[in-house]
Design a protein around this motif. Structure first.
Motif, PDB file in Angstrom:
ATOM      1  N   LYS A   1      -3.782   3.686  -0.448  1.00  0.00           N
ATOM      2  CA  LYS A   1      -4.310   2.865  -1.708  1.00  0.00           C
ATOM      3  C   LYS A   1      -3.286   1.671  -2.038  1.00  0.00           C
ATOM      4  O   LYS A   1      -2.098   1.669  -1.859  1.00  0.00           O
TER       5      LYS A   1
ATOM      6  N   THR B   1     -11.008  -1.347   0.205  1.00  0.00           N
ATOM      7  CA  THR B   1     -11.105   0.269   0.020  1.00  0.00           C
ATOM      8  C   THR B   1     -11.143   0.823   1.349  1.00  0.00           C
ATOM      9  O   THR B   1     -12.051   0.551   1.941  1.00  0.00           O
TER      10      THR B   1
ATOM     11  N   GLU C   1      -2.888  -2.556  -9.215  1.00  0.00           N
ATOM     12  CA  GLU C   1      -3.845  -1.290  -9.607  1.00  0.00           C
ATOM     13  C   GLU C   1      -2.734  -0.433 -10.488  1.00  0.00           C
ATOM     14  O   GLU C   1      -1.726  -0.741 -10.823  1.00  0.00           O
TER      15      GLU C   1
ATOM     16  N   LYS D   1     -10.840   7.889   4.099  1.00  0.00           N
ATOM     17  CA  LYS D   1      -9.823   8.813   4.237  1.00  0.00           C
ATOM     18  C   LYS D   1      -9.194   8.905   5.458  1.00  0.00           C
ATOM     19  O   LYS D   1      -8.414   9.412   6.048  1.00  0.00           O
TER      20      LYS D   1
ATOM     21  N   TYR E   1       1.040  -1.209   0.037  1.00  0.00           N
ATOM     22  CA  TYR E   1       0.136   0.065  -0.064  1.00  0.00           C
ATOM     23  C   TYR E   1       0.693   1.276   0.008  1.00  0.00           C
ATOM     24  O   TYR E   1       1.959   1.145   0.601  1.00  0.00           O
TER      25      TYR E   1
END
Lengths: 115, 115
Positions: free
Chosen positions: A44, B104, A58, B107, A35
């Motif tokens: 991400k 996912t 990704e 934030k 990540y």
């Protein structure tokens, strides 16, 4: 005993250099991840490997190349480092399988700073 | 596509008071939901997860979360906050029964507990 360990913890280097980050897990998990956490703490996914096989890739520049020599290790090599690569890179692992309901275990991160 | 929203950048609470950190999600299919906590200069640590069954799930350090399908929410709660709970909290979602789907993350919400 550290479950997911990353080296180095800090990495300061110049733009254009090539560097590697290593990750090892002793949890017996079959899936590992990289990540990227940016300066705003947004996290991400970059890559995921299951039993040494790349399963998630990704949208990451080709300058980033992961390698998994065995299911306990996942390394990240970065070519031609750019200023925008400055971030914290986290390695994680989990037991995968069909249901995908197992939590991920994270290392403490590698803080990469590009001068 | 799946997404997670954490509407608050920061939550402030006094020690001893109840705390809530909000999370809403969007996913096609059954959601697997997770909460993680990140302390300064550390990796993410797993707190709790919802996979199926009872909507109220209990996790580490006295935290719990309630899954609400109609409101697509998975808020994190604790009856009595501690100063040591101050950290960055992430909600995460993936599609259930999907094997290798990505996780996912929201934030993040900074929780500050004052003495």
């Amino acid at each position: 005993d550290t479950a997911v360990s990353q080296t180095p913890k800090y990495l300061v280097t110049q733009m254009g250099n090539d560097k590697s980050i290593k990750c090892e897990q002793n949890l017996g998990h079959d899936t590992m991840y990289w990540y990227k956490q940016d300066s705003k703490k947004f996290l991400k996914i970059m890559f995921s490997y299951n039993n040494k096989e790349l399963i998630i890739n990704e949208t990451v520049p080709n300058r980033f190349s992961p390698k998994s020599p065995d299911k306990a290790h996942l390394n990240l090599h970065i070519n031609s480092l750019e200023l925008g690569d400055s971030a914290v890179y986290f390695c994680a692992s989990s037991q995968a399988g069909v249901f995908g309901n197992q939590p991920q275990h994270f290392g403490d991160g590698t803080r990469l700073s590009i001068l | 596509a799946q997404s997670v929203a954490q509407p608050e950048d920061q939550v402030n609470v006094a020690e001893g008071n109840p705390l809530t950190v909000k999370c809403t999600y969007s996913v096609s299919g059954n959601p697997y939901l997770f909460w993680y906590v990140q302390y300064p200069n550390r990796g993410l640590q797993f707190l709790l997860k919802y996979i199926t069954g009872d909507n109220l799930v209990k996790g580490s350090y006295g935290f719990e979360a309630e899954f609400n399908k109609s409101q697509t929410s998975f808020h994190l709660k604790k009856p009595s906050a501690l100063v040591s709970d101050s950290a960055l909290y992430f909600c995460a979602v993936r599609v259930g029964n999907s094997g290798y789907s990505t996780l996912t993350f929201g934030k993040g919400t900074m929780l500050l507990v004052s003495p």
